[in-house]
Enzyme design. Structure first.
Site, PDB file in Angstrom:
ATOM      1  N   THR A   1       6.880  -3.656  -9.370  1.00  0.00           N
ATOM      2  CA  THR A   1       5.848  -4.631 -10.412  1.00  0.00           C
ATOM      3  C   THR A   1       5.660  -5.937  -9.740  1.00  0.00           C
ATOM      4  O   THR A   1       4.682  -6.344 -10.420  1.00  0.00           O
ATOM      5  CB  THR A   1       6.732  -4.503 -11.649  1.00  0.00           C
TER       6      THR A   1
ATOM      7  N   LYS B   1       2.438  -8.579 -10.350  1.00  0.00           N
ATOM      8  CA  LYS B   1       2.360 -10.014 -10.816  1.00  0.00           C
ATOM      9  C   LYS B   1       1.760 -10.680  -9.597  1.00  0.00           C
ATOM     10  O   LYS B   1       1.100 -11.473 -10.260  1.00  0.00           O
ATOM     11  CB  LYS B   1       3.871 -10.320 -10.870  1.00  0.00           C
TER      12      LYS B   1
ATOM     13  N   LYS C   1      12.774  -1.338   1.448  1.00  0.00           N
ATOM     14  CA  LYS C   1      11.494  -2.317   1.044  1.00  0.00           C
ATOM     15  C   LYS C   1      11.231  -3.174   2.495  1.00  0.00           C
ATOM     16  O   LYS C   1      10.056  -3.771   2.423  1.00  0.00           O
ATOM     17  CB  LYS C   1      12.185  -3.189   0.099  1.00  0.00           C
TER      18      LYS C   1
ATOM     19  N   LYS D   1      11.791  -9.958  -3.506  1.00  0.00           N
ATOM     20  CA  LYS D   1      12.408  -8.736  -4.315  1.00  0.00           C
ATOM     21  C   LYS D   1      13.868  -8.520  -3.713  1.00  0.00           C
ATOM     22  O   LYS D   1      14.283  -9.114  -2.827  1.00  0.00           O
ATOM     23  CB  LYS D   1      11.426  -7.472  -3.849  1.00  0.00           C
ATOM     24  N   ARG D   2      14.530  -7.381  -4.404  1.00  0.00           N
ATOM     25  CA  ARG D   2      15.869  -7.174  -3.953  1.00  0.00           C
ATOM     26  C   ARG D   2      15.642  -6.790  -2.355  1.00  0.00           C
ATOM     27  O   ARG D   2      14.882  -6.239  -2.163  1.00  0.00           O
ATOM     28  CB  ARG D   2      16.349  -5.894  -4.810  1.00  0.00           C
TER      29      ARG D   2
ATOM     30  N   HIS E   1      13.142   6.061 -12.291  1.00  0.00           N
ATOM     31  CA  HIS E   1      12.783   5.107 -11.224  1.00  0.00           C
ATOM     32  C   HIS E   1      13.175   5.289  -9.937  1.00  0.00           C
ATOM     33  O   HIS E   1      12.747   4.133  -9.349  1.00  0.00           O
ATOM     34  CB  HIS E   1      13.624   3.785 -12.027  1.00  0.00           C
TER      35      HIS E   1
END
Ligand code: 26V
Length: 805
Positions: free
Chosen positions: A651, A655, A549, A543-544, A353
């Site tokens: 992911t 969504k 990110k 998100k985290r 991952h």
């Protein structure tokens, strides 16, 4: 049965559960009591299907999947279970008749946060999809007493408090007090007269199974989520207790039970602690012992194990299972090594991952030797044969040291990714780009030595939870427009494309969004005091919190907007609400500083009357599955802005697109595949590509050029560094800005101008509603492929060798 008849039966059952299991009177029942009673009544209906599913597996001898995952981020289960059973409306009616509101009952359920983020939620979506497709599967994991911490925001800072999802009891689980396995740690290894190795553990902990049913779409099939809880084998430690050592007796119990006490909250930075390895071995061993028991009961002979079971390793967290299955087959069941190895490799497969080097697990050899002496010997044996084969295939010393299970460079460590790779017949990445990068980076050498094992399986999401339940009004609009078949076949969403230009449909689509935004605005106001205008563009990053990110890039854009708006308050601005949510690992200081910056920026902007109707910023505390379910339907813009090459898949991107948000993103992870499907006209792509970012990061990128070239960037960084957003402590972010200029590892400054330009296009598109809503509809229409049903079918076909019914 009519809906009324169904509701009446449910009502009777709820009342009976309330009286006899909850022990409450209807007149005085609390919302929590009603939740328990309604859940128990629902569970009864699932249990019947659970039994018939299990009977069918036995009767037909179906092959089964064991999904081994340290995390299952399942969230709330009641509305999912009711929805899949077709019982939502009967339940609503049943409760109405009792004067109880169904939504209020849903709200009573704690969010089961047995995971950190993407990896854990993927496991939950996969469990739902396997049940929906009718693939017999067991999810194996740990029943953490405390899941991921609850996040409070105090004075702009993240505070962590323990999450106690079990404190009021868990009506979903069945404790299997007779289904237990003993898990050894430490001790010594001897050889018996027959030459067999015998492990004498110094400590034994008992694993107890707790089963939760996982019901698939339309209730046809029910699988099991089996989570292990740790108990001391001798809880009172009577010897110690009787000899007067009361404290000593407690300590060994506490140490044993600590294994399933709490989820590690770090994502992507390996926790080197012993407890983590104890957790990993504990659940891998219990799950594999259970697998062997089940196989022997059903099929009698361990030689047929890979014909009847596939074991998927969700990242390296259960990778110690490769050595453990060998130990069980060879030492405990007396199998020949080579036969056992064939069987193991045919049984296991492994999903990677992340490529982030710091997230690749490895364990110090001395600790492994101490904690798992026999498993460590087995790892050496596996490695010896593996290196022998590589050498026979012509590998030289450099290649051998790269593919060795033991890293000799960093003080002798076991490379868990290598162990998982060598012990598996298939290794998969989670998006096309990620898989390609796997082949050229982390697993380049292993791919040469063991070719043909790497395969891609682009992630997916369950549409039942992320569209049908999270966004019932949009689902209704879709069904009313293109028919109910879409509920069983996500590819049918494509039929919506015909309505993308239809003004009436666009209006209905936008009206749904507006309703969701009003609900989110209400929630944000209640939880943060920040007032959002539902007419504004809701620009969402959830998100985290992680440097790669790049929430920071989004914050810089927020400040750039703020500076421009203040310079020109009467300009033709698109009103925006910048919405952030996410947790930082408690020890990840940089991520926590970014949270603080987001909150500080929010405070200044939200109090500045100059931009009052133009810009608002909200940081929603305690992001979890439940929060995601209310934020996603309300999002207009989806921020997927990781440094290219670093987000394995994402992911949340799927969504949000499914619910009609437009993506602004880099060509990273699954964004690439989303852009291919929705079309480049309906997504905002910016920034460096992976092929550019990779070399730039390796060669050492210098931010000064970007800074010199961009007045806007300078203005933003000056404002932050000089304390505009931290007037009470002007230097609070000086270090952060200086760090960015000194070593901008994630290329925030490199992508800034391109990002801001792309955001300008977003605003222009928003200013042309017919175009915006056409793009929004086309997003929903074109992402049917990202259903986790499709992903699971690919696993079944190409990894598990399972017939898909
Ligand atoms: C790693 C570690 C390292 C050891 C300490 C605890 C811990 C806990 C979790 C993790 C795994 C984090 C990896 C993860 O969640 N990866 C995400 O997986 C998603 C599903 O494949 C994918 O969409 C995301 O891009 C990826 O970041």
């Amino acid at each position: 049965m009519t809906m009324e008849a169904e509701a009446e039966m449910l009502r009777q059952d709820i009342l009976s559960k309330l009286a006899y299991q909850v022990g409450a009177r209807a007149e005085r029942a609390s919302p929590r009591d009603w939740f328990l009673a309604a859940t128990l009544a629902t569970r009864d209906r699932i249990v019947d299907r659970w039994r018939t599913s299990a009977d069918e597996v036995v009767a037909q001898g179906h092959k089964q999947v064991c999904y081994l995952s340290m995390e299952f981020l399942i969230g709330r289960l009641l509305s999912d279970a009711l929805g899949n059973m077709g019982l939502t409306e009967p339940m609503r009616l049943a409760l109405d008749g009792l004067g109880v509101d169904l939504e209020a009952v849903f709200a009573q359920e704690p969010d089961a946060a047995l995971g950190n983020g993407g990896l854990g939620r993927l496991a939950a979506c996969f469990m739902e999809s396997m049940a929906s497709i009718g693939i017999p599967a067991t999810g194996y994991g740990i029943r953490y007493e405390n899941g991921l911490f609850r996040q409070l925001i105090q004075d702009g800072r993240q505070l962590e408090v323990p999450e106690d999802w079990l404190s009021l009891g868990n009506p979903w689980e069945f404790e299997r007090s007779s289904l237990t396995y003993d898990i050894g740690f430490g001790g010594t290894v001897t050889q018996d007269d027959g030459g067999r190795m015998v492990w004498h553990p110094g400590e034994v902990v008992r694993a107890i199974a707790y089963d939760t049913p996982v019901v698939g779409w339309r209730g046809h099939w029910v699988n099991t989520l089996r989570l292990w809880s740790a108990r001391a084998t001798d809880p009172l430690h009577l010897d110690a207790f009787n000899s007067g050592d009361h404290i000593g007796a407690q300590i060994s119990r506490v140490k044993a039970e600590a294994i399933s006490r709490v989820l590690y909250p770090g994502d992507e930075s390996p926790a080197g602690q012993e407890l983590r390895l104890r957790q990993e071995y504990f659940f891998a061993s219990a799950s594999l012992q259970d697998l062997i028991r089940r196989h022997l009961r059903l099929h009698g002979d361990l030689l047929t194990l890979p014909e009847k079971f596939s074991v998927q390793l969700n990242d390296t967290h259960p990778a110690i299972g490769v050595a453990e299955l060998m130990r069980l087959l060879v030492d405990v069941h007396g199998m020949d090594w080579d036969v056992a190895w064939e069987i193991s490799r045919a049984t296991f497969s492994y999903t990677n991952h992340t490529l982030m080097p710091e997230a690749l697990e490895s364990w110090a050899v001395p600790m492994m030797e101490r904690m798992l002496p026999r498993n460590m010997q087995i790892i050496y044996l596996i490695n010896a044969r593996h290196l022998e084969q590589a050498r026979a295939g012509g590998a030289g010393d450099a290649l051998l040291s790269a593919v060795s299970l033991i890293d000799e460079q960093h003080g002798r460590r076991v490379r868990m990714g290598h162990l998982a790779f060598v012990g598996s017949h298939k290794i998969n990445g989670v998006s096309a780009l990620h898989t390609a990068l796997m082949k050229t980076t982390v697993f380049a050498e292993l791919d040469r030595v063991c070719p043909g094992r790497i395969t891609n399986k682009t992630n997916g999401i369950t549409f039942r939870r992320w569209l049908m339940r999270a966004n019932a009004p949009l689902t209704k609009l879709i069904v009313d427009t293109i028919g109910p078949q879409v509920l069983d076949d996500t590819d049918r969403l494509a039929d919506l494309a015909a309505y993308a230009r239809d003004a009436a449909f666009q209006e209905a689509f936008a009206a749904q969004r507006r309703t969701a935004k009003e609900a989110l605005a209400k929630m944000v106001r209640e939880r943060t005091g920040v007032v959002l205008d539902p007419a504004a563009l809701f620009d969402v990053q959830i998100k985290r919190i992680h440097e790669y990110k790049r929430q920071l890039l989004n914050i810089l854009h927020t400040v750039a907007l703020y500076n421009s708006m203040r310079a020109q308050p009467t300009g033709n601005w698109v009103p925006r609400a910048k919405i952030f949510a996410g947790k930082a690992a408690p020890s990840y200081h940089q991520a926590k500083l970014i949270i603080r910056l987001a909150n500080d920026v929010a405070k200044v902007i939200n109090h500045d009357p100059t931009v009052r109707n133009l810009l608002r910023v909200a940081f929603i505390p305690n992001y979890n599955v439940t929060a995601a379910e209310s934020i996603i339907p309300a999002a207009d813009l989806s921020e997927q802005i990781s440094t290219a090459g670093l987000e394995a898949s994402g992911t949340g991107n799927m969504k949000l697109a499914l619910n009609g948000a437009l993506t602004i993103g880099t060509l990273d992870g699954a964004n690439i595949e989303i852009s291919e499907r929705v079309g480049l006209e309906n997504i905002f792509i910016f920034g460096l590509k992976a092929s550019e970012a990779g070399p730039l990061r390796r060669d050492g990128y210098d931010a000064r050029a970007a800074l010199a070239a961009s007045d806007e960037l300078r203005g933003v960084l000056d404002a932050i560094a000089s304390g505009v957003f931290s007037p009470e402590e002007p230097d609070r972010y000086r270090g952060l800005v200086e760090g960015l200029l000194a070593h901008d590892n994630f290329l925030v400054t490199a992508d800034f101008d391109s990002y801001v330009a792309s955001q300008r296009q977003v605003a222009q598109r928003w200013g042309r509603p017919a175009e915006w809503w056409r793009s929004a509809v086309l997003n929903t229409a074109n992402v049917g492929w990202f259903s986790s049903d499709r992903t699971i079918r690919e696993y079944a076909d190409e990894i598990w060798d399972l017939p898909v019914r």
